[in-house]
Design an enzyme around this catalytic site. Structure first.
Site, PDB file in Angstrom:
ATOM      1  N   GLU A   1      -6.156  43.141 -88.466  1.00  0.00           N
ATOM      2  CA  GLU A   1      -6.881  42.994 -89.254  1.00  0.00           C
ATOM      3  C   GLU A   1      -7.530  41.739 -89.592  1.00  0.00           C
ATOM      4  O   GLU A   1      -7.341  40.301 -90.449  1.00  0.00           O
ATOM      5  CB  GLU A   1      -6.057  42.742 -91.260  1.00  0.00           C
ATOM      6  CG  GLU A   1      -4.869  44.161 -90.783  1.00  0.00           C
ATOM      7  CD  GLU A   1      -4.731  44.358 -92.350  1.00  0.00           C
ATOM      8  OE1 GLU A   1      -4.274  45.163 -93.199  1.00  0.00           O
ATOM      9  OE2 GLU A   1      -4.328  43.326 -92.811  1.00  0.00           O
TER      10      GLU A   1
ATOM     11  N   GLU B   1       6.927  40.329 -97.038  1.00  0.00           N
ATOM     12  CA  GLU B   1       6.352  42.533 -97.531  1.00  0.00           C
ATOM     13  C   GLU B   1       7.631  42.735 -98.030  1.00  0.00           C
ATOM     14  O   GLU B   1       7.939  44.514 -97.639  1.00  0.00           O
ATOM     15  CB  GLU B   1       5.810  42.442 -96.434  1.00  0.00           C
ATOM     16  CG  GLU B   1       4.720  42.089 -96.477  1.00  0.00           C
ATOM     17  CD  GLU B   1       3.470  42.763 -95.692  1.00  0.00           C
ATOM     18  OE1 GLU B   1       2.431  42.867 -95.669  1.00  0.00           O
ATOM     19  OE2 GLU B   1       3.570  42.598 -94.261  1.00  0.00           O
TER      20      GLU B   1
ATOM     21  N   GLU C   1      -3.056  52.358 -90.812  1.00  0.00           N
ATOM     22  CA  GLU C   1      -1.619  52.090 -91.985  1.00  0.00           C
ATOM     23  C   GLU C   1      -2.434  52.524 -93.299  1.00  0.00           C
ATOM     24  O   GLU C   1      -3.269  53.066 -93.586  1.00  0.00           O
ATOM     25  CB  GLU C   1      -2.730  50.405 -91.430  1.00  0.00           C
ATOM     26  CG  GLU C   1      -1.205  49.661 -90.697  1.00  0.00           C
ATOM     27  CD  GLU C   1      -1.519  47.834 -91.272  1.00  0.00           C
ATOM     28  OE1 GLU C   1      -1.200  48.073 -92.010  1.00  0.00           O
ATOM     29  OE2 GLU C   1      -1.231  46.985 -90.262  1.00  0.00           O
TER      30      GLU C   1
END
Length: 658
Positions: free
Chosen positions: A153, A353, A305
């Protein structure tokens, strides 16, 4: 060059990011057992493992990764090996502060999160190349290795001193001389003329509005610098494994990356996709991203993802209702995906996360999430031989360009009540709700495959792009353009008349007198519908074959919509149903029909190769009428004349029984 087909081999890749370094080693065999039971055939290793792989400068610890690679191979699971360069270890930032990015206010972003690297830092680039070289040399011949995943990313901006040096070098390459730069940037305004290259800065904080073309070029520069980082690592792994494809994962419609250009540098185009389960248009958002990614890939692509359940970064993070994960995954397959993967395999117990879902959630093997993952794995295993490598065809192209977005989405514009993505979504939604499958294309791409070309909004257009649109109409194609299109050139210089003169002639516009933006809750009455977001004071030249006027207000009687031959111009954004009906009419007149007529509300139909995908986005059971007899590859049943879809139900039908 290698492609996704070299890895899939007539199957759909299924799996996700696997972060075993977060777990005791005795957990790893259990992971393999659960992966095998779920039909997982691919995992991505090492995305955020730099500090584990290189705990001290130049000191490598590969033993744990050796064991994992061997374990995956023994379990029949392929590995997409990542370069870990998205998250440098703390020692790099401490020893080399020049590797850290600087924001537009001059503040340094420290380690402790992720993506804390300066794309312009020579030190960062050297260390990133070194760890990539070490990984590639060690694992190039490993039988588990199927693909490379570079970084993760790419999304960093940097306004620091080293970025300033590279920005000046980039500008020299682009313009050659300061006179050319001053002309392009319009520096006669506000006494901004540059007499020395060293006077030029990145787009840092200013007292008042920044130079718009400087901002535009800084965004171009940022995309290019990140791309240099990608290609440097790509070239290293290619040298060691020229037979294996290389990818990096896009974030959909991310503002800082020209994905058209990036896609040309990838062997496999991949994307991360996280629609909100509570968003009534979540499926349409997914379809838009899938259509765009397929178009960038020019064929099958990789869903790198998605979430098996809730994410952790919204204000309220809702889980996916039963069946939604399967539905949205199969929607991606229908729209061209040959890989369906997740972040992540096992839900983390610690870190930022830990509330982001995994394929194996905190509830473990008996949890609903894992059980639904198992069902999806079985579905994909059955579909793979029938669908992998096939194409999703479209007769309609939606034009999109990051440079136009960068130019138009700045300060000091006629309206800040909406953004470019809002307009893009509105037009794609109209086509999606009309059951019309669409590709995306750059405005300078070859448009000959398409009967209808749709331009939701392209504020800035190059001369080559304008010529391309005119040529499409001359060839007999249909063109539909939204408001605020063709206003500026590639330097964000407003074209004489407020719109390119060739486009005005194409649409039958004599004069564009003024833009009349609307307030957020304001609409413009038009004959037969209401316009939103925007309106324009247009004087037609009398050549348009059809007009739809505004009714009432300052623009009463002036055209909201014009059609001249096969060219349409909309000076407002019609409300959703009106835009859907208009585009359906335009497409029908051009010979473009929905995949299947008479579909119940909420049912999406997509053809991929010889297969018909029916995807039910509603909660009530519905019946879909079909022409003839088909076989449902998901159930093995033969269906004649109709098929029943339960809540979030999917059918994948062959054209004839087999």
């Amino acid at each position: 060059m290698p492609s996704l087909a070299d890895t899939t081999r007539d199957r759909i890749l299924f799996g996700g990011d696997y972060n075993p370094e977060q777990w005791p080693e005795e957990t790893w065999p259990e992971d393999v057992r659960l992966m095998q039971a779920a039909g997982v055939n691919s995992v991505t290793l090492g995305v955020f493992s730099w500090s584990r792989l290189e705990p001290r400068p130049g000191v490598h610890d590969f033993g744990w990764l050796d064991r994992l690679m061997d374990l995956m191979h023994a379990g029949g699971i392929g590995v997409v090996l990542a370069t870990p360069t998205a998250s440098p270890p703390p020692w790099l930032g401490r020893l080399h502060p020049d590797t850290l990015p600087v924001d537009e206010d001059g503040r340094t972003e420290r380690w402790g999160g992720r993506q804390h690297f300066s794309h312009s830092s020579g030190t960062y680039r050297r260390h990133a190349a070194a760890i990539t070289e070490a990984l590639a040399a060690r694992y190039a011949g490993h039988p588990a290795l199927t693909m490379w995943h570079v970084n993760n990313e790419y999304c960093t901006f940097d306004h620091g001193e080293e970025a300033a040096v590279r920005f000046r070098r980039w500008l020299r390459d682009r313009y050659g001389t300061l006179d050319a730069l001053n002309t392009a940037w319009g520096t006669a305004f506000w006494s901004q003329g540059y007499g020395d290259w060293d006077e030029i800065l990145p787009a840092r904080r200013t007292h008042y509005l920044k130079n718009p073309t400087q901002v535009l070029d800084f965004r171009r520069f940022t995309s290019d610098m990140l791309l240099e980082c990608f290609t440097a690592e790509r070239d290293i792994v290619r040298r060691h494994t020229p037979h294996l494809p290389v990818t990096t994962n896009f974030m959909p419609l991310w503002h800082g990356q020209d994905a058209w250009r990036w896609a040309e540098e990838e062997d496999v185009v991949s994307v991360d996709l996280y629609p909100d389960p509570r968003d009534p248009l979540g499926a349409q958002h997914g379809a838009l991203v899938q259509d765009m990614t397929r178009s960038q890939a020019r064929g099958p692509w990789m869903l790198m993802e998605q979430a098996a359940g809730p994410v952790n970064w919204r204000g309220v993070n809702h889980p996916k209702p039963r069946g939604l994960n399967r539905l949205w995954s199969l929607q991606a397959v229908a729209r061209g995906a040959d890989a369906v993967c997740y972040f992540q395999w096992r839900q983390s117990r610690q870190g930022a996360e830990k509330f982001h879902s995994g394929m194996v959630g905190h509830a473990g093997e008996e949890g609903r999430t894992y059980q639904e993952v198992k069902r999806l794995g079985a579905d994909l295993a059955g579909l793979g031989p029938h669908v992998a490598g096939t194409r999703t065809a479209a007769d309609v192209a939606v034009l999109h360009d990051w440079h136009s977005w960068w130019a138009g989405d700045q300060e000091a514009r006629p309206s800040t009540r909406f953004g470019y993505p809002d307009v893009l979504h509105a037009w794609h939604r109209a086509l999606w709700e009309g059951r019309l499958t669409t590709d995306f294309a750059h405005p300078e791409h070859d448009l000959t495959p398409y009967r209808v070309v749709v331009v939701p909004q392209l504020y800035a257009l190059t001369d080559a792009a304008v010529d391309n649109l005119l040529a499409h109409v001359r060839r007999g194609g249909t063109l539909v353009c939204g408001f605020l299109t063709g206003v500026a050139d590639q330097d964000d210089r407003v074209r004489p008349g407020g719109m390119d003169a060739r486009l005005r002639a194409l649409f039958g516009i004599r004069t564009l007198h003024e833009w009349w933006p609307l307030e957020a809750d304001e609409t413009a009455a038009c004959e037969g519908f209401r316009g939103t977001l925007w309106s324009e004071e247009i004087e037609p030249d009398g050549t348009a074959a059809e007009t739809v006027p505004y009714r009432g207000g300052e623009l009463d009687g002036l055209p909201a919509v014009l059609r001249k031959g096969r060219a349409w111009y909309l000076s407002t954004l019609p409300e959703p149903a009106a835009l859907r009906d208009l585009l359906a009419r335009v497409c029908a007149e051009a010979g473009v029909r929905p995949v299947l007529d008479g579909l119940p509300a909420g049912v999406e139909a997509v053809r991929r190769g010889d297969l018909l995908f029916l995807l039910h986005h509603g909660r009530d059971t519905v019946t879909v009428d079909l022409p003839g007899t088909h076989r449902d590859l998901l159930t093995g049943e033969t269906v004649t004349d109709r098929v029943t879809l339960a809540r979030h139900g999917v059918a994948v039908l062959t054209e004839r029984p087999s």
